[in-house]
Design a protein around this motif. Structure first.
Motif, PDB file in Angstrom:
ATOM      1  N   SER A   1       0.837  -1.192   0.000  1.00  0.00           N
ATOM      2  CA  SER A   1       0.000   0.000   0.000  1.00  0.00           C
ATOM      3  C   SER A   1       0.874   1.244   0.000  1.00  0.00           C
ATOM      4  CB  SER A   1      -0.943  -0.001   1.204  1.00  0.00           C
ATOM      5  OG  SER A   1      -0.211  -0.142   2.403  1.00  0.00           O
TER       6      SER A   1
ATOM      7  N   ASP B   1       2.739   2.203   3.322  1.00  0.00           N
ATOM      8  CA  ASP B   1       3.427   1.148   4.053  1.00  0.00           C
ATOM      9  C   ASP B   1       4.929   1.449   4.102  1.00  0.00           C
ATOM     10  OD1 ASP B   1       4.689  -1.548   4.604  1.00  0.00           O
ATOM     11  OD2 ASP B   1       2.558  -2.063   4.736  1.00  0.00           O
TER      12      ASP B   1
ATOM     13  N   ASN C   1      -4.481  -4.162   6.027  1.00  0.00           N
ATOM     14  CA  ASN C   1      -3.131  -4.738   6.031  1.00  0.00           C
ATOM     15  C   ASN C   1      -2.993  -5.834   7.078  1.00  0.00           C
ATOM     16  OD1 ASN C   1      -1.136  -3.761   4.080  1.00  0.00           O
ATOM     17  ND2 ASN C   1      -1.651  -1.730   4.848  1.00  0.00           N
TER      18      ASN C   1
ATOM     19  N   ALA D   1      -4.679  -8.784   5.508  1.00  0.00           N
ATOM     20  CA  ALA D   1      -3.853  -9.301   4.418  1.00  0.00           C
ATOM     21  C   ALA D   1      -2.674 -10.110   4.956  1.00  0.00           C
ATOM     22  CB  ALA D   1      -3.357  -8.144   3.550  1.00  0.00           C
ATOM     23  N   GLU D   2      -2.049  -9.623   6.009  1.00  0.00           N
ATOM     24  CA  GLU D   2      -0.902 -10.342   6.562  1.00  0.00           C
ATOM     25  C   GLU D   2      -1.327 -11.671   7.183  1.00  0.00           C
ATOM     26  OE1 GLU D   2       3.124 -10.821   7.091  1.00  0.00           O
ATOM     27  OE2 GLU D   2       2.092  -9.159   6.074  1.00  0.00           O
TER      28      GLU D   2
ATOM     29  N   ARG E   1      -1.372  -5.651  -1.707  1.00  0.00           N
ATOM     30  CA  ARG E   1      -1.754  -4.652  -0.708  1.00  0.00           C
ATOM     31  C   ARG E   1      -2.123  -3.315  -1.347  1.00  0.00           C
ATOM     32  NH1 ARG E   1       0.773  -7.002   3.874  1.00  0.00           N
ATOM     33  NH2 ARG E   1       0.716  -9.228   3.461  1.00  0.00           N
TER      34      ARG E   1
END
Length: 559
Positions: A156, A159, A523, A526-527, A534
């Motif tokens: 992203s 990030d 995020n 997603a992780e 992302r």
């Protein structure tokens, strides 16, 4: 956020670099410095053959050697004397034979430099021709039923692992924003300490959030996510043949979706939840609604493709049983009426959709005509049988490619994806576009999860502090005027002043809630789910108009 893709186009640096050779004097040329450098290293120049080259007589160009800015030009030369300017000197000899066969290169000027595309790279040449055609003919074309959206490994925009963002000259504004937020929260906390004896003030919003029904809210949210399994059940019934997606299937899906969202809103009214509970539950309900829609309609589309492929395989078996005619067949369609241009291209779902979308709405495709000819049982000659078999096998391969989708293994292609576990793995993924497979990260970084969790809690604390200090008093003032019996006209007179007090805190809350959802919560999900793409948003703050260009919502729209 743009991601680097293997496009086969090599950029040439404007300042020379490895293998680029010495730079030609910029004053001689009207073109970009990078173009002069590239041609100089290749033994050419914008004004013709470079002085001192070994074979100046054999460098022959049949096009303008001074292309206008923004217009692609083709520089043609005789084969045998081109050295790759991109390769180091020690590799140029090995590559000379490959470049000898290439007699034409397309040089495209761009802001970032020069791109040289060999003419033998047909895919890139077709892409350039299509782009040029779109520029000449901007009329909109009918889009396909499903737009191809590519998920890739990327970060992203904000990030810390995104080096392009950290190295951006505008990254300082990001730091400045959080510095201003920290100073504002420090001012709020100091004022609360002076007035109330603690940095949190009266904590009315916190009391509203945790006063009642917190456990009931969490249980209701879990049940709501579990009820999305009805979409999976419908798709299983469609695959088994109990429902036809193109008839009753999508109708049943829409009815269940309507009942779902009505029940979500109705529960908040029945429980009389505070606004904090209601906002969370309704927004999460809308997300689950869109996830059901994407899952159901993509798999419903694949069920139609699967049935069409099965029907074509049946037709191919029937074609094997057809006795060839002794002479030319009179059965429609004749071989001359069948288009064979697409057979030269490897079968793919994209090519198949493009060829079908070019047909008028009231015109049958060649496959439809061939299917009717086989079903009629009339004799076919050898040419018809051979061509019909080629076309139908090409179509079957294209449909197989569409059923595979983004999956890299047949075990994850349709209908193997219609499992209970696969559906509930899809539910927590931070996207609203259902695909058969997504790019995966190698492992979970728990330090990264802890970092994003800390950011989430911190942003929530800042939002509560800003709301309690700047928004809550204004809202309570309007309620007090109403309960005190202040006439409506008098309240309207105070409205502009109350609104002016809310403009800045509302803008700040808007930015914070955006960061909370798109940068921290997504995020984290997603992780934890190994989701590697992302890119949840683009740089909307640089947009001249309000458009959704990327992220889950845009991906849903593309469907």
């Amino acid at each position: 956020m743009a991601s680097s893709r293997s496009s086969g186009i090599a950029p040439l640096s404007g300042s020379g670099g490895s293998g680029s050779g010495p730079a030609a004097p910029a004053a001689r040329h009207s073109g970009p410095r990078s173009l002069a450098d590239a041609l100089h290293a290749a033994g050419m120049s914008l004004d013709g053959p470079r002085a001192g080259s070994e074979t100046p007589s054999e460098e022959d160009y049949d096009e303008n050697v001074r292309p206008k800015l923004g217009e692609p030009q083709v520089l043609r030369r005789r084969p045998g004397h081109f050295t790759n300017p991109l390769a180091p000197a020690k590799e140029s000899a090995a590559l000379t034979n490959d470049f000898t066969a290439k007699t034409s290169f397309r040089i495209v000027r761009r802001d970032s430099g020069v791109h040289i595309v060999p003419d033998e790279d047909k895919s890139l040449q077709q892409l350039l021709q299509a782009s040029s055609q779109r520029a000449r003919d901007p009329s909109p074309r009918r889009p396909g039923k499903f737009t191809d959206l590519v998920f890739t490994r990327q970060f992203s925009a904000f990030d810390r692992q995104n080096t392009s963002s950290v190295n951006s000259p505008f990254h300082g504004f990001y730091t400045l924003f959080w510095l201003a937020v920290a100073l504002f929260v420090f001012k709020i906390s100091a004022n609360n300490w002076r007035v109330y004896g603690n940095p949190f003030g009266t904590s009315d919003i916190m009391k509203t959030m945790f006063r009642r029904d917190v456990i009931v809210l969490l249980l209701s949210d879990g049940i709501m996510c579990g009820l999305t399994g009805f979409s999976w059940l419908i798709q299983k019934l469609v695959f088994k043949g109990y429902l036809d997606w193109d008839r009753a299937g999508w109708v049943v899906q829409h009815i269940l979706q309507t009942i779902f969202i009505v029940a979500v809103v109705g529960l908040t009214l029945w429980r009389d939840w505070p606004w904090t509970h209601t906002v969370f539950f309704v927004l999460h309900g809308i997300v689950m609604l869109m996830k059901q829609h994407s899952y159901a309609f993509y798999n419903g589309h694949l069920s139609t493709v699967y049935n069409k492929r099965a029907a074509l395989l049946t037709k191919l078996k029937q074609l094997d049983l057809v006795l060839p005619a002794t002479g030319p067949s009179q059965t429609d369609p004749p071989v001359s009426d069948i288009s064979t241009q697409h057979l030269e291209i490897p079968p793919s779902a994209e090519q198949r959709r493009r060829s079908i979308s070019q047909l008028p709405n009231d015109e049958d495709s060649d496959v439809d005509k061939i299917s009717r000819a086989i079903a009629s049982g009339q004799p076919l000659d050898d040419q018809q049988i051979g061509l019909f078999e080629r076309i139908m096998k090409w179509e079957v391969d294209a449909l197989t490619d569409e059923l595979k989708g983004t999956s890299n293994h047949p075990s994850r292609a349709y209908p193997n994806n219609l499992t209970f576990l696969n559906h509930y793995k899809w539910i927590p993924l931070p996207t609203l576009v259902y695909e058969l497979e997504y790019p995966q990260s190698d492992s979970i970084s728990w330090s990264y999860v802890a970092e994003k969790l800390a950011a989430m809690v911190g942003v929530l604390f800042v939002m509560i502090q800003v709301s309690q200090y700047s928004i809550y008093p204004v809202v309570m003032e309007t309620l007090e005027m109403k309960h005190a019996g202040v006439p409506l006209a008098a309240r309207f007179q105070q409205f502009p002043w109350l609104l002016s007090e809310l403009i800045f805190p509302f803008m700040m809350e808007y930015l914070l809630v955006w960061y909370l959802i798109w940068e921290t919560i997504l995020n984290i999900l997603a992780e934890l789910t190994y989701f590697a793409d992302r890119s949840f948003y683009d740089a909307w703050w640089n947009s001249g108009k309000m458009t959704i260009r990327s992220g889950p919502f845009a991906r849903l729209i593309t469907r």
